[in-house]
Design an enzyme around this catalytic site. Structure first.
Site, PDB file in Angstrom:
ATOM      1  N   SER A 196       0.831  -1.211   0.000  1.00 21.63           N
ATOM      2  CA  SER A 196       0.000   0.000   0.000  1.00 21.63           C
ATOM      3  C   SER A 196       0.863   1.258   0.000  1.00 21.63           C
ATOM      4  O   SER A 196       2.018   1.253   0.440  1.00 21.63           O
ATOM      5  CB  SER A 196      -0.905   0.010   1.236  1.00 21.63           C
ATOM      6  OG  SER A 196      -1.728  -1.134   1.241  1.00 21.63           O
TER       7      SER A 196
HETATM    8  N1  SAM Z   1      -0.640  -4.999   4.021  1.00 20.80           N
HETATM    9  C1  SAM Z   1       0.094  -5.283   2.807  1.00 20.80           C
HETATM   10  C2  SAM Z   1       1.492  -4.769   2.846  1.00 20.80           C
HETATM   11  O1  SAM Z   1       1.898  -4.161   3.844  1.00 20.80           O
HETATM   12  O2  SAM Z   1       2.190  -5.002   1.859  1.00 20.80           O
HETATM   13  C3  SAM Z   1      -0.616  -4.810   1.562  1.00 20.80           C
HETATM   14  C4  SAM Z   1      -1.741  -5.660   1.256  1.00 20.80           C
HETATM   15  S1  SAM Z   1      -2.294  -5.766  -0.390  1.00 20.80           S
HETATM   16  C5  SAM Z   1      -2.929  -4.154  -0.669  1.00 20.80           C
HETATM   17  C6  SAM Z   1      -3.719  -6.783  -0.035  1.00 20.80           C
HETATM   18  C7  SAM Z   1      -3.377  -8.209   0.290  1.00 20.80           C
HETATM   19  O3  SAM Z   1      -4.560  -8.837   0.770  1.00 20.80           O
HETATM   20  C8  SAM Z   1      -2.917  -9.020  -0.918  1.00 20.80           C
HETATM   21  O4  SAM Z   1      -1.662  -9.595  -0.653  1.00 20.80           O
HETATM   22  C9  SAM Z   1      -4.007 -10.082  -1.077  1.00 20.80           C
HETATM   23  O5  SAM Z   1      -3.528 -11.323  -1.551  1.00 20.80           O
HETATM   24  C10 SAM Z   1      -4.527 -10.175   0.343  1.00 20.80           C
HETATM   25  N2  SAM Z   1      -5.881 -10.737   0.492  1.00 20.80           N
HETATM   26  C11 SAM Z   1      -6.981 -10.561  -0.283  1.00 20.80           C
HETATM   27  N3  SAM Z   1      -8.025 -11.242   0.228  1.00 20.80           N
HETATM   28  C12 SAM Z   1      -7.581 -11.856   1.353  1.00 20.80           C
HETATM   29  C13 SAM Z   1      -8.183 -12.709   2.324  1.00 20.80           C
HETATM   30  N4  SAM Z   1      -9.456 -13.082   2.254  1.00 20.80           N
HETATM   31  N5  SAM Z   1      -7.421 -13.157   3.358  1.00 20.80           N
HETATM   32  C14 SAM Z   1      -6.107 -12.813   3.470  1.00 20.80           C
HETATM   33  N6  SAM Z   1      -5.474 -12.013   2.566  1.00 20.80           N
HETATM   34  C15 SAM Z   1      -6.198 -11.537   1.530  1.00 20.80           C
END
Ligand code: SAM
Length: 212
Positions: free
Chosen positions: A59
């Site tokens: 992000s």
């Molecule tokens: N917090 C992260 C960082 O510091 O890099 C950024 C997160 S990225 C914007 C969103 C993440 O959420 C992705 O890696 C995606 O695979 C994950 N994601 C989506 N749906 C999810 C779920 N149901 N459970 C866990 N992770 C999930």
């Protein structure tokens, strides 16, 4: 290395309304370049989201800062993050003294983040799975942060929040969202404040968007 870029980013975040000194300190302390692909390291201190592979992103620093500030962290609080991604947000929470639990649904991203935590000796509990159903084993949590866009605040996560706890979730469509900051006032009573406007990758899962 990257000292002047980092200072410039911190000035920018401050001018955007980030006032929590512990959030600023964490952004100063955690090397964002270690959480982005090598080829993008020179962009690590730009105030932008960057690709981390598998169609996902780390992000934007402003988003990380505003969400973390909204959590009103105190040392020792138990925090669940849904969406580990690069592991950067989890590292920020740990730096602020939280006890961190994080869930990632993509196995490759989970493995990479876990490797990074081990290498950097960061004591962060991580698991691969559907974070929309939470992590019941360690519930309840003082704080929950969801770092992917949800169609609504997942009910199962609200249930895993302590009374008095705070959950921060971007809620909206698959393309634009409003940040919901929800306080669990009582067993069944929640109050919500909202911060516009964000663009996250979708939260996929049982209580999120369907995979397509
Ligand atoms: N917090 C992260 C960082 O510091 O890099 C950024 C997160 S990225 C914007 C969103 C993440 O959420 C992705 O890696 C995606 O695979 C994950 N994601 C989506 N749906 C999810 C779920 N149901 N459970 C866990 N992770 C999930």
């Amino acid at each position: 290395m990257y000292e002047s870029e980092r200072d410039k980013l911190i000035d920018e975040l401050t001018s955007q309304g980030i006032t929590d000194v512990f959030v600023i300190k964490a952004i100063h302390d955690i090397p964002r370049e270690k959480f982005v692909p090598e080829a993008l390291q020179h962009q690590a201190y730009k105030n932008i989201a960057l690709p981390i592979g598998k169609g996902q992103t780390i992000s934007q620093p402003y988003t990380v800062a505003i969400m973390t500030q909204a959590l009103k962290l105190e040392k020792g609080l138990k925090v669940l993050e849904v969406g580990t991604g690069s592991g950067y947000q989890a590292a920020i929470l740990l730096n602020m003294g939280a006890q961190v639990f994080t869930i990632e649904r993509d196995f490759d991203l989970y493995q990479e983040a876990k490797k990074k935590f081990d290498k950097m000796e960061m004591n962060i509990a991580c698991m691969c799975g559907d974070g929309t159903v939470g992590w019941n084993e360690f519930a309840p949590y003082d704080r929950i942060i969801v770092t992917a866009a949800a169609p609504d605040v997942p009910k199962s996560l609200l249930k895993q929040l302590k009374i008095g706890g705070i959950i921060v979730v971007p809620v909206g469509s698959r393309t634009t969202q409003i940040m919901h900051v929800v306080v669990r006032e009582d067993e069944e009573k929640y109050s919500t404040t909202k911060i516009p406007a964000f663009q996250f990758v979708p939260l996929i899962g049982m209580n999120g968007w369907k995979d397509d």
